[in-house]
Motif scaffolding. Structure first.
Motif, PDB file in Angstrom:
ATOM      1  N   TYR A   1      16.685 -45.861 -24.111  1.00  0.00           N
ATOM      2  CA  TYR A   1      16.508 -44.423 -23.907  1.00  0.00           C
ATOM      3  C   TYR A   1      17.831 -43.692 -23.894  1.00  0.00           C
ATOM      4  CZ  TYR A   1      11.513 -43.817 -23.502  1.00  0.00           C
ATOM      5  OH  TYR A   1      10.188 -43.717 -23.800  1.00  0.00           O
ATOM      6  N   SER A   2      18.867 -44.313 -23.376  1.00  0.00           N
ATOM      7  CA  SER A   2      20.183 -43.696 -23.367  1.00  0.00           C
ATOM      8  C   SER A   2      20.650 -43.406 -24.793  1.00  0.00           C
ATOM      9  CB  SER A   2      21.174 -44.609 -22.652  1.00  0.00           C
ATOM     10  OG  SER A   2      22.460 -44.049 -22.686  1.00  0.00           O
ATOM     11  N   VAL A   3      20.471 -44.377 -25.671  1.00  0.00           N
ATOM     12  CA  VAL A   3      20.874 -44.209 -27.075  1.00  0.00           C
ATOM     13  C   VAL A   3      20.012 -43.138 -27.755  1.00  0.00           C
ATOM     14  CG1 VAL A   3      20.990 -45.369 -29.318  1.00  0.00           C
ATOM     15  CG2 VAL A   3      21.812 -46.539 -27.277  1.00  0.00           C
ATOM     16  N   LEU A   4      18.706 -43.162 -27.500  1.00  0.00           N
ATOM     17  CA  LEU A   4      17.819 -42.158 -28.099  1.00  0.00           C
ATOM     18  C   LEU A   4      18.147 -40.747 -27.614  1.00  0.00           C
ATOM     19  CD1 LEU A   4      14.339 -43.945 -28.079  1.00  0.00           C
ATOM     20  CD2 LEU A   4      15.766 -43.402 -30.058  1.00  0.00           C
ATOM     21  N   ILE A   5      18.412 -40.616 -26.333  1.00  0.00           N
ATOM     22  CA  ILE A   5      18.747 -39.300 -25.781  1.00  0.00           C
ATOM     23  C   ILE A   5      20.050 -38.791 -26.379  1.00  0.00           C
ATOM     24  CG2 ILE A   5      19.464 -38.101 -23.671  1.00  0.00           C
ATOM     25  CD1 ILE A   5      17.326 -39.878 -22.226  1.00  0.00           C
ATOM     26  N   ASP A   6      21.045 -39.663 -26.477  1.00  0.00           N
ATOM     27  CA  ASP A   6      22.314 -39.264 -27.083  1.00  0.00           C
ATOM     28  C   ASP A   6      22.105 -38.800 -28.527  1.00  0.00           C
ATOM     29  OD1 ASP A   6      23.623 -39.887 -24.721  1.00  0.00           O
ATOM     30  OD2 ASP A   6      24.444 -41.787 -25.467  1.00  0.00           O
ATOM     31  N   ALA A   7      21.273 -39.515 -29.277  1.00  0.00           N
ATOM     32  CA  ALA A   7      20.991 -39.133 -30.672  1.00  0.00           C
ATOM     33  C   ALA A   7      20.262 -37.801 -30.716  1.00  0.00           C
ATOM     34  CB  ALA A   7      20.174 -40.221 -31.358  1.00  0.00           C
ATOM     35  N   TRP A   8      19.310 -37.605 -29.810  1.00  0.00           N
ATOM     36  CA  TRP A   8      18.543 -36.348 -29.776  1.00  0.00           C
ATOM     37  C   TRP A   8      19.466 -35.179 -29.456  1.00  0.00           C
ATOM     38  CZ3 TRP A   8      17.316 -32.885 -25.791  1.00  0.00           C
ATOM     39  CH2 TRP A   8      16.336 -31.951 -26.100  1.00  0.00           C
ATOM     40  N   VAL A   9      20.302 -35.339 -28.426  1.00  0.00           N
ATOM     41  CA  VAL A   9      21.223 -34.270 -28.018  1.00  0.00           C
ATOM     42  C   VAL A   9      22.175 -33.919 -29.159  1.00  0.00           C
ATOM     43  CG1 VAL A   9      23.160 -33.728 -26.473  1.00  0.00           C
ATOM     44  CG2 VAL A   9      21.053 -34.716 -25.541  1.00  0.00           C
ATOM     45  N   ALA A  10      22.641 -34.930 -29.874  1.00  0.00           N
ATOM     46  CA  ALA A  10      23.583 -34.718 -30.973  1.00  0.00           C
ATOM     47  C   ALA A  10      22.882 -34.258 -32.254  1.00  0.00           C
ATOM     48  CB  ALA A  10      24.369 -36.001 -31.236  1.00  0.00           C
ATOM     49  N   GLY A  11      21.545 -34.225 -32.246  1.00  0.00           N
ATOM     50  CA  GLY A  11      20.812 -33.818 -33.441  1.00  0.00           C
ATOM     51  C   GLY A  11      20.877 -34.841 -34.554  1.00  0.00           C
ATOM     52  N   LYS A  12      21.047 -36.107 -34.203  1.00  0.00           N
ATOM     53  CA  LYS A  12      21.148 -37.176 -35.207  1.00  0.00           C
ATOM     54  C   LYS A  12      19.754 -37.722 -35.512  1.00  0.00           C
ATOM     55  CE  LYS A  12      25.835 -38.464 -34.023  1.00  0.00           C
ATOM     56  NZ  LYS A  12      26.726 -39.511 -33.543  1.00  0.00           N
ATOM     57  N   PHE A  13      19.002 -36.933 -36.260  1.00  0.00           N
ATOM     58  CA  PHE A  13      17.630 -37.315 -36.567  1.00  0.00           C
ATOM     59  C   PHE A  13      17.558 -38.568 -37.427  1.00  0.00           C
ATOM     60  CE2 PHE A  13      16.743 -32.861 -35.394  1.00  0.00           C
ATOM     61  CZ  PHE A  13      15.787 -33.109 -34.424  1.00  0.00           C
ATOM     62  N   GLU A  14      18.609 -38.829 -38.208  1.00  0.00           N
ATOM     63  CA  GLU A  14      18.580 -40.042 -39.035  1.00  0.00           C
ATOM     64  C   GLU A  14      18.555 -41.291 -38.152  1.00  0.00           C
ATOM     65  OE1 GLU A  14      22.798 -38.913 -38.262  1.00  0.00           O
ATOM     66  OE2 GLU A  14      21.106 -37.806 -39.076  1.00  0.00           O
ATOM     67  N   TYR A  15      19.245 -41.253 -37.014  1.00  0.00           N
ATOM     68  CA  TYR A  15      19.197 -42.396 -36.100  1.00  0.00           C
ATOM     69  C   TYR A  15      17.806 -42.526 -35.491  1.00  0.00           C
ATOM     70  CZ  TYR A  15      19.713 -45.610 -32.311  1.00  0.00           C
ATOM     71  OH  TYR A  15      19.514 -46.678 -31.482  1.00  0.00           O
ATOM     72  N   LEU A  16      17.241 -41.401 -35.092  1.00  0.00           N
ATOM     73  CA  LEU A  16      15.891 -41.425 -34.527  1.00  0.00           C
ATOM     74  C   LEU A  16      14.903 -41.974 -35.553  1.00  0.00           C
ATOM     75  CD1 LEU A  16      15.909 -37.962 -32.741  1.00  0.00           C
ATOM     76  CD2 LEU A  16      16.132 -40.207 -31.669  1.00  0.00           C
ATOM     77  N   ALA A  17      15.046 -41.558 -36.806  1.00  0.00           N
ATOM     78  CA  ALA A  17      14.155 -42.041 -37.865  1.00  0.00           C
ATOM     79  C   ALA A  17      14.284 -43.548 -38.035  1.00  0.00           C
ATOM     80  CB  ALA A  17      14.468 -41.323 -39.184  1.00  0.00           C
TER      81      ALA A  17
END
Length: 172
Positions: free
Chosen positions: A88-104
């Motif tokens: 969740y820490s990694v996902l939240i960091d990606a979400w905050v940074a707008g890194k949708f490619e990581y989320l995908a």
């Protein structure tokens, strides 16, 4: 708590409770989430609130999954509970940074493990919402649409679907 309390739970509901308890143990509070924040803001300002689906629709999406699909998803969650804080820490960091490619990429991995779950819970629901979201876009007033990040990414996510329908997406 007595484990027999869960005897009549469907696997999806047990999974939801386990994940919620694990996140609460890490200090996450549902009532402090983005959706609740904007819900409170809308109430305070007297704005009208609309839903993309009813609570019953959301529950039915989970409840209508095959038992095997539910068990597979529960098993995935149980296997990952010991890594939930890091994940969740990694996902939240990606979400905050707008890194949708990581989320995908993250959801793509999980989708490969349980495609029926993702087809029903993410993609079918996203597809159901698309006409309503496009209607909002084409109105003269502004609307704020809040969906989970998983509904935004990938080939069947809202960003791609809206682009396919000719809309320009600007990330700020």
């Amino acid at each position: 708590q007595n484990i027999s309390f869960y005897d009549n739970y469907d696997p999806w509901l047990l999974e939801n409770d386990l994940e919620t308890y694990a996140l609460e143990d890490l200090g996450f509070k549902l009532e402090l989430g983005v959706d609740y924040y904007f819900l409170d803001k809308a109430k305070d300002s007297g704005k009208q609130m609309l839903g993309l689906e009813s609570t019953e629709d959301a529950i039915n999406a989970l409840d209508n999954l095959s038992v095997q699909t539910q068990v597979d998803s529960l098993t995935q969650t149980l296997d990952s509970l010991n890594q939930i804080e890091e994940g969740y820490s990694v996902l939240i960091d990606a979400w905050v940074a707008g890194k949708f490619e990581y989320l995908a990429q993250s959801w793509s991995y999980t989708e490969n493990e349980n495609p029926d779950y993702y087809q029903s819970i993410l993609y079918q629901r996203t597809d159901n919402w698309l006409p309503q979201i496009e209607w909002f876009i084409n109105q003269s007033q502004d609307y704020l649409v809040i969906v989970g990040a998983g509904h935004m990414t990938g080939d069947e996510g809202l960003i791609n679907l809206l682009q396919q329908d000719g809309y320009s997406i600007i990330q700020k």
